[in-house]
Design an enzyme around this catalytic site. Structure first.
Site, PDB file in Angstrom:
ATOM      1  N   GLN A 203       0.826  -1.213   0.000  1.00  0.00           N
ATOM      2  CA  GLN A 203       0.000   0.000   0.000  1.00  0.00           C
ATOM      3  C   GLN A 203       0.858   1.261   0.000  1.00  0.00           C
ATOM      4  O   GLN A 203       0.432   2.296  -0.457  1.00  0.00           O
ATOM      5  CB  GLN A 203      -0.919   0.024   1.233  1.00  0.00           C
ATOM      6  CG  GLN A 203      -2.030  -1.004   1.224  1.00  0.00           C
ATOM      7  CD  GLN A 203      -1.629  -2.263   1.969  1.00  0.00           C
ATOM      8  OE1 GLN A 203      -0.471  -2.668   1.970  1.00  0.00           O
ATOM      9  NE2 GLN A 203      -2.587  -2.903   2.601  1.00  0.00           N
ATOM     10  N   ASP A 244      -6.310   1.040  12.436  1.00  0.00           N
ATOM     11  CA  ASP A 244      -7.543   0.302  12.112  1.00  0.00           C
ATOM     12  C   ASP A 244      -8.421   0.109  13.333  1.00  0.00           C
ATOM     13  O   ASP A 244      -9.625  -0.116  13.217  1.00  0.00           O
ATOM     14  CB  ASP A 244      -7.198  -1.052  11.499  1.00  0.00           C
ATOM     15  CG  ASP A 244      -6.675  -0.847  10.087  1.00  0.00           C
ATOM     16  OD1 ASP A 244      -5.510  -0.465   9.948  1.00  0.00           O
ATOM     17  OD2 ASP A 244      -7.461  -1.009   9.142  1.00  0.00           O
ATOM     18  N   LYS A 255      -1.353  -1.470  10.161  1.00  0.00           N
ATOM     19  CA  LYS A 255      -0.734  -2.397   9.205  1.00  0.00           C
ATOM     20  C   LYS A 255       0.528  -3.042   9.765  1.00  0.00           C
ATOM     21  O   LYS A 255       1.332  -2.379  10.437  1.00  0.00           O
ATOM     22  CB  LYS A 255      -0.443  -1.620   7.922  1.00  0.00           C
ATOM     23  CG  LYS A 255       0.165  -2.415   6.799  1.00  0.00           C
ATOM     24  CD  LYS A 255      -0.638  -3.637   6.423  1.00  0.00           C
ATOM     25  CE  LYS A 255      -2.098  -3.356   6.114  1.00  0.00           C
ATOM     26  NZ  LYS A 255      -2.915  -4.600   6.101  1.00  0.00           N
TER      27      LYS A 255
HETATM   28  O1  MRU Z   1      -5.180  -3.626   4.962  1.00  0.00           O
HETATM   29  P1  MRU Z   1      -5.524  -2.180   4.735  1.00  0.00           P
HETATM   30  O2  MRU Z   1      -4.895  -1.599   3.513  1.00  0.00           O
HETATM   31  O3  MRU Z   1      -7.019  -1.944   4.809  1.00  0.00           O
HETATM   32  O4  MRU Z   1      -4.867  -1.456   5.989  1.00  0.00           O
HETATM   33  C1  MRU Z   1      -4.980  -0.064   6.096  1.00  0.00           C
HETATM   34  C2  MRU Z   1      -4.249   0.505   7.234  1.00  0.00           C
HETATM   35  O5  MRU Z   1      -3.628  -0.190   8.005  1.00  0.00           O
HETATM   36  C3  MRU Z   1      -4.390   1.987   7.435  1.00  0.00           C
HETATM   37  O6  MRU Z   1      -3.240   2.506   8.045  1.00  0.00           O
HETATM   38  C4  MRU Z   1      -5.582   2.292   8.333  1.00  0.00           C
HETATM   39  O7  MRU Z   1      -6.719   1.593   7.922  1.00  0.00           O
HETATM   40  C5  MRU Z   1      -5.901   3.743   8.356  1.00  0.00           C
HETATM   41  S1  MRU Z   1      -6.612   4.318   6.820  1.00  0.00           S
HETATM   42  C6  MRU Z   1      -6.905   5.963   7.081  1.00  0.00           C
END
Ligand code: MRU
Length: 363
Positions: A203, A244, A255
């Protein structure tokens, strides 16, 4: 960001719900239509959309679609519950998903007519979207002075390290971790971002890099192992990440790899901030390590990598074909490693007292 993609979820002129298919960025900008609640479930599961706030908003529209579909089902209540469960099971860690589902469910609770339910579900999903835009704007406004202060002290480009994508692609507009960066850039403060690749879904170098480029913010992509070295050599002024799920005591699930950056930041006295909308706080839990469910995804995501070759998106195998791989999606950063939580109501210490000072209604 190109005008068309000012937001990450929108209705086109025909009234079809659309999102950017994040699996193909940065190489292709494909738009994906969501016509059925089951397609919303798949979009969340397969990470066509991802990032805690966007997952929540998309799920809310999924409930609206489920309400519409229920009217064509012999047993509307049963169908509706089945789709609500499918949405709730689409991803386990980001609490915004469950928050959004509960919010829409509550809004529908006393409404017997399906026609009215459709209307209220759509209205609530739209509200969630508009609120997220405003919340992220405020996170940026509260985070901006931190960057300003560093700039005033050093009078040189402020170097910020971020992990994963807690940007507008994970939200509706602005992003959480990126919002202070965008607002600093808009104010003429020179900012440079170290972008962690963020294996295995990448990402960082796929999404954050794309976003920053669209906004005109200088960045450098780095492998996930590089941050510690940069911090030891005073090449990082601050770290800012998203989350999250945050417990009421300030532990943060984000993450996979975030925890290691927090450890390196602590060891090198680099401020480590987490930017979060209050929708990401799980007030029902205290201990992140014990209580936050950590998503485990398919091992193929670790074994294979996707990129662009001769204009085509291709995947290549990185490991021996029979290699076993573990794919934990998130880790927990304990509150003690966090300098501050940047919320839409201000910045607080990562602990229960700090959060309750900003959100006294939760006492
Ligand atoms: O697996 P993902 O891409 O959904 O994980 C996203 C993250 O870990 C982001 O840092 C988190 O959701 C914050 S998004 C503003």
């Amino acid at each position: 960001m190109q005008q068309n993609f000012k937001r990450t979820i929108w209705f086109n002129e025909e009234g079809t719900l659309q999102v950017l298919d994040q699996r193909y960025l940065p190489h292709q900008t494909r738009i994906h239509s969501l016509l059925h609640s089951q397609e919303v479930v798949t979009a969340i599961k397969d990470m066509i959309v991802r990032g805690a706030p966007l997952i929540g908003a998309t799920a809310a529209y999924g409930i609206w679609l489920a309400c519409k579909e229920a009217t064509n089902d012999a047993n509307p209540n049963h169908y509706f519950e089945q789709q609500m469960n499918a949405l709730a099971q689409s991803r386990p860690t980001a609490v915004n998903l469950f928050w959004a589902i509960e919010r829409v469910r509550k809004a529908l609770s006393d409404i017997p007519s399906w026609e009215k339910r459709i209307e209220i579900a759509l209205q609530t999903a739209n509200e969630i979207v508009e609120e997220d835009v405003e919340i992220c704007r405020k996170i940026g406004a509260f985070g901006l002075p931190i960057i300003e202060k560093i700039y005033q002290q050093k009078q040189k480009t402020v170097n910020v390290l971020t992990h994963c994508n807690a940007g507008r692609l994970g939200c509706i507009e602005w992003g959480t971790a990126t919002s202070p960066l965008y607002q600093a850039h808009d104010k003429g403060i020179p900012v440079h971002v170290w972008v962690d690749e963020t294996r295995p879904r990448n990402q960082g170098f796929n999404l954050t890099a794309w976003e920053l480029e669209q906004y005109g913010i200088p960045y450098t992509v780095i492998t996930d192992n590089t941050g510690g070295h940069l911090m030891q050599h005073q090449m990082v002024d601050m770290v800012i990440v998203g989350t999250d799920r945050t417990t009421r005591k300030g532990d943060v699930a984000n993450k996979i790899g975030t925890y290691l950056k927090a450890l390196a930041a602590k060891d090198n006295q680099v401020p480590f901030y987490v930017a979060l909308p209050s929708t990401t706080i799980d007030w029902t839990i205290a201990d992140g390590l014990k209580e936050i469910p950590i998503e485990e995804r398919n091992e193929e995501e670790v074994k294979w990598i996707q990129g662009s070759h001769a204009g085509e998106i291709v995947s290549v195998l990185l490991t021996p074909a029979n290699a076993k791989a573990a794919n934990y999606g998130f880790d927990v950063t304990p509150a003690r490693l966090i300098t501050g939580l940047i919320t839409e109501r201000g910045i607080c210490e990562a602990n229960e007292a700090g959060l309750l000072r900003l959100f006294p209604e939760r006492v």
